[in-house]
Every structure is written in structure tokens, then in C-alpha cells.
Write a protein that holds these residues in place. Structure first.
Motif, PDB file in Angstrom:
ATOM      1  N   PHE A 276       0.809  -1.215   0.000  1.00 53.52           N
ATOM      2  CA  PHE A 276       0.000   0.000   0.000  1.00 53.52           C
ATOM      3  C   PHE A 276       0.847   1.273   0.000  1.00 53.52           C
ATOM      4  O   PHE A 276       0.421   2.307  -0.523  1.00 53.52           O
ATOM      5  CB  PHE A 276      -0.997  -0.030   1.160  1.00 53.52           C
ATOM      6  CG  PHE A 276      -2.185  -0.891   0.855  1.00 53.52           C
ATOM      7  CD1 PHE A 276      -3.279  -0.382   0.172  1.00 53.52           C
ATOM      8  CD2 PHE A 276      -2.195  -2.242   1.183  1.00 53.52           C
ATOM      9  CE1 PHE A 276      -4.368  -1.172  -0.149  1.00 53.52           C
ATOM     10  CE2 PHE A 276      -3.269  -3.049   0.862  1.00 53.52           C
ATOM     11  CZ  PHE A 276      -4.366  -2.513   0.190  1.00 53.52           C
ATOM     12  N   LEU A 277       2.040   1.210   0.551  1.00 51.61           N
ATOM     13  CA  LEU A 277       2.948   2.343   0.390  1.00 51.61           C
ATOM     14  C   LEU A 277       3.351   2.493  -1.075  1.00 51.61           C
ATOM     15  O   LEU A 277       3.443   3.613  -1.596  1.00 51.61           O
ATOM     16  CB  LEU A 277       4.190   2.152   1.260  1.00 51.61           C
ATOM     17  CG  LEU A 277       4.012   2.385   2.761  1.00 51.61           C
ATOM     18  CD1 LEU A 277       5.272   1.978   3.517  1.00 51.61           C
ATOM     19  CD2 LEU A 277       3.665   3.848   3.047  1.00 51.61           C
ATOM     20  N   ALA A 278       3.563   1.359  -1.744  1.00 51.26           N
ATOM     21  CA  ALA A 278       3.905   1.400  -3.171  1.00 51.26           C
ATOM     22  C   ALA A 278       2.748   1.971  -3.989  1.00 51.26           C
ATOM     23  O   ALA A 278       2.963   2.744  -4.923  1.00 51.26           O
ATOM     24  CB  ALA A 278       4.270   0.003  -3.661  1.00 51.26           C
ATOM     25  N   LEU A 281       2.817   5.780  -3.391  1.00 48.78           N
ATOM     26  CA  LEU A 281       4.005   6.478  -3.886  1.00 48.78           C
ATOM     27  C   LEU A 281       4.167   6.384  -5.398  1.00 48.78           C
ATOM     28  O   LEU A 281       4.818   7.239  -6.002  1.00 48.78           O
ATOM     29  CB  LEU A 281       5.252   5.937  -3.179  1.00 48.78           C
ATOM     30  CG  LEU A 281       5.332   6.209  -1.674  1.00 48.78           C
ATOM     31  CD1 LEU A 281       6.568   5.579  -1.072  1.00 48.78           C
ATOM     32  CD2 LEU A 281       5.308   7.714  -1.405  1.00 48.78           C
ATOM     33  N   HIS A 282       3.615   5.345  -6.028  1.00 48.61           N
ATOM     34  CA  HIS A 282       3.671   5.285  -7.490  1.00 48.61           C
ATOM     35  C   HIS A 282       2.729   6.306  -8.125  1.00 48.61           C
ATOM     36  O   HIS A 282       2.964   6.761  -9.247  1.00 48.61           O
ATOM     37  CB  HIS A 282       3.321   3.877  -7.979  1.00 48.61           C
ATOM     38  CG  HIS A 282       4.495   2.967  -8.089  1.00 48.61           C
ATOM     39  ND1 HIS A 282       5.495   3.150  -9.023  1.00 48.61           N
ATOM     40  CD2 HIS A 282       4.847   1.872  -7.378  1.00 48.61           C
ATOM     41  CE1 HIS A 282       6.407   2.206  -8.884  1.00 48.61           C
ATOM     42  NE2 HIS A 282       6.041   1.413  -7.897  1.00 48.61           N
ATOM     43  N   GLY A 283       1.653   6.637  -7.443  1.00 47.21           N
ATOM     44  CA  GLY A 283       0.789   7.711  -7.912  1.00 47.21           C
ATOM     45  C   GLY A 283      -0.357   7.288  -8.791  1.00 47.21           C
ATOM     46  O   GLY A 283      -1.470   7.790  -8.657  1.00 47.21           O
ATOM     47  N   THR A 284      -0.132   6.362  -9.730  1.00 47.93           N
ATOM     48  CA  THR A 284      -1.207   5.899 -10.604  1.00 47.93           C
ATOM     49  C   THR A 284      -1.173   4.377 -10.697  1.00 47.93           C
ATOM     50  O   THR A 284      -0.110   3.758 -10.540  1.00 47.93           O
ATOM     51  CB  THR A 284      -1.075   6.469 -12.032  1.00 47.93           C
ATOM     52  OG1 THR A 284       0.072   5.882 -12.673  1.00 47.93           O
ATOM     53  CG2 THR A 284      -0.938   7.982 -12.011  1.00 47.93           C
ATOM     54  N   PRO A 285      -2.323   3.748 -10.970  1.00 46.35           N
ATOM     55  CA  PRO A 285      -2.343   2.288 -11.141  1.00 46.35           C
ATOM     56  C   PRO A 285      -1.432   1.812 -12.273  1.00 46.35           C
ATOM     57  O   PRO A 285      -0.817   0.749 -12.167  1.00 46.35           O
ATOM     58  CB  PRO A 285      -3.817   1.991 -11.456  1.00 46.35           C
ATOM     59  CG  PRO A 285      -4.573   3.111 -10.818  1.00 46.35           C
ATOM     60  CD  PRO A 285      -3.691   4.321 -10.976  1.00 46.35           C
ATOM     61  N   ARG A 286      -1.340   2.570 -13.377  1.00 44.01           N
ATOM     62  CA  ARG A 286      -0.515   2.141 -14.504  1.00 44.01           C
ATOM     63  C   ARG A 286       0.955   2.048 -14.125  1.00 44.01           C
ATOM     64  O   ARG A 286       1.643   1.077 -14.468  1.00 44.01           O
ATOM     65  CB  ARG A 286      -0.710   3.121 -15.668  1.00 44.01           C
ATOM     66  CG  ARG A 286       0.206   2.916 -16.877  1.00 44.01           C
ATOM     67  CD  ARG A 286       0.373   1.478 -17.312  1.00 44.01           C
ATOM     68  NE  ARG A 286      -0.902   0.792 -17.503  1.00 44.01           N
ATOM     69  CZ  ARG A 286      -1.013  -0.524 -17.564  1.00 44.01           C
ATOM     70  NH1 ARG A 286       0.055  -1.295 -17.406  1.00 44.01           N
ATOM     71  NH2 ARG A 286      -2.183  -1.077 -17.755  1.00 44.01           N
ATOM     72  N   LYS A 287       1.471   3.030 -13.386  1.00 45.29           N
ATOM     73  CA  LYS A 287       2.871   2.986 -12.959  1.00 45.29           C
ATOM     74  C   LYS A 287       3.115   1.814 -12.014  1.00 45.29           C
ATOM     75  O   LYS A 287       4.162   1.160 -12.078  1.00 45.29           O
ATOM     76  CB  LYS A 287       3.255   4.307 -12.281  1.00 45.29           C
ATOM     77  CG  LYS A 287       3.308   5.492 -13.239  1.00 45.29           C
ATOM     78  CD  LYS A 287       3.679   6.776 -12.508  1.00 45.29           C
ATOM     79  CE  LYS A 287       3.732   7.965 -13.468  1.00 45.29           C
ATOM     80  NZ  LYS A 287       4.041   9.230 -12.757  1.00 45.29           N
ATOM     81  N   LEU A 288       2.144   1.537 -11.152  1.00 50.83           N
ATOM     82  CA  LEU A 288       2.287   0.395 -10.250  1.00 50.83           C
ATOM     83  C   LEU A 288       2.315  -0.901 -11.053  1.00 50.83           C
ATOM     84  O   LEU A 288       3.132  -1.796 -10.778  1.00 50.83           O
ATOM     85  CB  LEU A 288       1.130   0.370  -9.252  1.00 50.83           C
ATOM     86  CG  LEU A 288       1.197  -0.775  -8.230  1.00 50.83           C
ATOM     87  CD1 LEU A 288       2.077  -0.376  -7.060  1.00 50.83           C
ATOM     88  CD2 LEU A 288      -0.183  -1.162  -7.744  1.00 50.83           C
TER      89      LEU A 288
END
Length: 436
Positions: A276-278, A281-288
Motif C-alpha cells: 500500500f505504500l507502493a 508512492l507510485h501515484g497511478t495504477p498504470r505505474k504500479l
């Protein structure tokens, strides 16, 4: 001297060490034959032990995979990568890069073993972008910090015996971490490794003509491509709103767990925290999801190999082979030497049972009565088993799989250096367990 020792070790391992999958197959064969010859078990019995236990660690296997994946995604977030980049800028030479990655890996592994594995490998890649250094030794140095994990905050044996309701509570009671993790002898070993291991790794640096370098361009990540005219689905994937809502929901659970309910750390909570920190901090679902696609590549070894280790563990436990091995060392021990022999026996058992909690389940029924009968220091004996479990990870390639996957190397590339690390750390830990 260490450079002289590392050269033949590297060549020996590069020539003869098989892929970790072949290694686990050989260990399966060795365990099966030993159970038949030493414990007088029939081939049918051994086959049943192995097959019945093959899937016994599915939950743990998934937890291990999530440690790798969630830890990678967290370490791959922009804030963490920016911090690693700034830290990497401190390295001005190949020697300083080796020392720095070793210190970071040791510190991170003491905090949490999963985070240490991932952050060490990612930091090593960042260093390779800014410093021209032997890439094999750099990754081996990142992995060397893992030797400290079982003496740290995520050590499964000290945390197990400090938890009410553990399976040996009726014989040893609750053993607080002040007598294990934070005991003088254990802290002294940790400090000694923090000082000595960076210097050992620095001393193993190969000569210029023997070094292996990596092109920094190969370590660069592909940027996320965003369409100029996104579809509605793509807008959702690139929307920070969804990420923040679900991410903050998870963080709220963590606050409730730790602050209002007084919950503690376990593997599930750690994975939940990383995930959940990731997400936040990634900001958007696509980046995650892009980070996830990179992270999951390193999990193949865990998926295929851990069931085999579960089968080996079943053979070792059900046949009585692990107990016989431990009893053999205990039989020659005294109250003062029992921690040392516990350490050695645990190191050998770890090659077949690469699981701290699983190893304690195997060895506790032998080590606890021996410590009580000899009048030995029980917390020290428990930590000796913990250190033995962590120690031979420098020889057991299984736990190097996540590091190797992130780095893009094979086990034979780093295990020569790890062999020297095994010898040095073995001496330090043995002296700490017996003399302090």
C-alpha cells in the motif's frame, strides 16, 4: 589475501555451480538417499514423505513471492529511487561503491530481510550507473547483507519464542527479545559484521583486467508511455485518484493495526505495508502495474523451487534425518560449546530447509532439551540456530534468486565471492557466540 582467495573461488564456482533449480534437484536426491541409508527408511516411505510435503509451504511460498514483488514495487517508487540516487552519488570510486552497498544492505536486512534483499539489489544497480565497478562483486556485496537478517527485527526464531502461544512455550516459556535480538553477544556480532563485511568485500575487488562491467544504458528503465488521446479505461489506469483512495485506505488500516489495536509485525503485515505504500508512492495504477511486470520476473525461481524445498523439508523431518543430524552435534557438546555446535548444525540443515521458522520447528525439539540438560544459555542456543540459518545462505543460492533476478545475473556469477564471505562470517559469528 582475500583477493587471492576470491580468484580461485570465483573460477571454481563459475565452472561447477549449477543453476539453483539443478541444485535443489541434487539436494532432493541427497536427502532421499540419506534418509534411506541413515534412517533405514524404505524408498516408498521416502517417496511418500516427499510427495505429501511437496505442497505444504504454498502459503509461505506466496508470502515469499509477495515479499519480492511488493518490496520491489516500493523500492521502485520515485521517492525511494530518488533517495537511492542521491545516496549513490556519495560513491566516488569502485571501492567506496562496494563499501556503501554492503552497509546499506546490512542495515536494510537487519530491519527486514525482504526489504534488505530488494533494496540492496536496486541500490547496486543504481551504483553501477554512476561508478565503473565489477558488477559481480557489487551484486555479491548487496547479497552479503542478508547474512544479518535472522539477528534483526524480522528474525523468525527470536520473534517466535518471544510470542505468547509459540509451540515450545510449555518448555521454555516466553523469551523476550532483550535476551536474543538485543542481547549483548548478538548486538556485538551485528556491529562486528557492519564493520568487517564492507572491508572484506572491498578487499576482494578483482584486478582491472579480470573485472566484469555492465553498460549503464542496459540498466535504464523504459518510461511509461501515455497516449495523447487516452481511452476511458486508460484514464482510470493513469488517474491518481483511485490509487490515493485505495492506498490511503490501506494506510488507515495500518495505523489502526499498530496504534489503536497494538498489533505487531509479521510477514503479512510487512507485505501489506510494502504494497500500500507502493500504491500511494507510485501515484497511478498504470505505474504500479508497470513496476509489477518488472518485479514478477524475479519470482519464477520461488514459484518452481519452493515446493521442492518443502518436499526436502518433509523428508528431513518425517524420516528423522534432521533430528539425527542435530543430535550428532549435540552429543559432542558441552554447556559452553553447545551454541557453536548448534550454529554449525543449523548451517548444514539450512542447505536442505531454507526457512528460518521451519528450521526452528525441526531443531527446537533437539536443541531445547540439550540446552536444559547441559545447563547452557537457552537464548544463546536459539540465536545460534538463527545465525546458522542465516550464515549458509551465502552458500545456498535459493535466497539469492530475487537479487539475481533484479540484477540480471546468474548464481555462478556471485557465489565465488559469497564463498569467501561464508568463511569470514563463519569465524566472526562463531567467536561471538562462544566468547562474548
Amino acid at each position: 589475501m582475500l583477493q587471492f582467495l576470491s580468484r580461485p573461488a570465483v573460477k571454481l564456482v563459475e565452472r561447477y555451480l549449477p543453476d539453483p533449480y539443478i541444485f535443489v534437484l541434487l539436494l532432493t536426491f541427497i536427502a532421499a538417499v540419506a534418509a534411506m541409508l541413515i534412517e533405514q527408511r524404505s524408498p516408498v516411505e521416502v517417496m511418500r514423505y516427499w510427495g505429501d510435503g511437496f505442497w505444504s509451504l504454498l502459503t509461505f511460498s506466496m508470502q515469499m513471492l509477495l515479499v519480492l514483488v511488493s518490496g520491489f514495487m516500493l523500492a521502485n517508487t520515485p521517492p525511494v529511487k530518488k533517495g537511492l540516487s542521491r545516496l549513490a552519488a556519495l560513491a566516488k570510486s569502485p571501492g567506496s561503491a562496494i563499501i556503501l552497498v554492503t552497509l546499506v544492505s546490512l542495515a536494510a536486512s537487519w530491519i527486514n530481510w525482504g526489504f534488505g534483499l530488494v533494496i540492496g539489489a536496486l541500490f547496486a544497480k543504481q551504483l553501477a550507473k554512476v561508478v565503473r565497478v565489477d558488477y559481480r562483486l557489487l551484486i555479491a556485496s548487496a547479497y552479503s547483507g542478508f547474512v544479518i537478517w535472522h539477528a534483526g527485527l524480522s528474525g523468525s526464531i527470536p520473534l517466535t519464542i518471544a510470542t505468547a502461544g509459540h509451540f515450545t512455550e510449555d518448555t521454555i516459556g516466553i523469551v523476550p527479545t532483550s535476551e536474543t535480538i538485543f542481547a549483548f553477544f548478538n548486538v556485538a556480532i551485528v556491529i562486528a559484521l557492519l564493520i568487517i563485511m564492507p572491508l572484506v568485500n572491498r578487499a576482494m575487488m578483482p584486478f582491472e583486467n579480470e573485472s566484469v562491467y555492465v553498460d549503464p544504458a542496459l540498466l535504464e528503465e523504459k518510461p511509461t508511455v501515455v497516449s495523447d488521446q487516452p481511452r476511458p479505461a486508460e484514464r482510470l489506469e493513469n488517474s491518481p485518484i483511485l490509487a490515493w483512495v485505495i492506498g490511503l485506505f490501506g494506510i488507515a488500516w495500518l495505523v489502526d493495526h499498530f496504534v489503536f489495536r497494538g498489533g505487531g509485525l509479521n510477514l503479512n503485515v510487512i507485505n501489506f505495508s510494502f504494497l500500500f505504500l507502493a500504491i500511494v508512492l507510485h501515484g497511478t495504477p498504470r505505474k504500479l502495474l508497470d513496476s509489477l511486470n518488472e518485479a514478477i520476473k524475479g519470482g519464477a525461481g520461488i514459484v518452481i523451487q519452493f515446493p521442492f524445498y518443502a518436499g526436502i523439508m518433509a523428508i528431513m523431518v518425517q524420516s528423522g534425518l534432521a533430528a539425527t543430524l542435530s543430535e550428532g552435534f549435540v552429543s559432542i557438546a558441552t554447556a559452553d560449546s553447545l551454541p557453536f555446535w548448534s550454529f554449525i548444525s543449523a548451517g548444514i540443515v539450512n542447505l536442505f530447509v531454507p526457512s528460518g521458522g521451519g528450521q526452528w520447528a525441526v531443531q527446537a525439539p533437539v536443541m531445547i532439551p540439550a540446552a536444559q540438560a547441559l545447563g547452557a544459555d537457552l537464548p544463546r542456543v536459539a540465536m545460534a540456530v538463527a545465525w546458522g540459518d542465516a550464515w549458509t545462505n551465502m552458500l545456498q543460492p535459493f535466497w539469492a534468486l530475487p537479487v539475481l533476478a533484479i540484477a540480471g545475473l546468474k548464481a555462478k556469477d556471485i557465489m565465488g565471492f559469497c564463498l569467501v564471505q561464508l568463511l569470514v562470517t563463519g569465524v566472526i559469528i562463531s567467536l561471538g557466540l562462544t566468547l562474548l
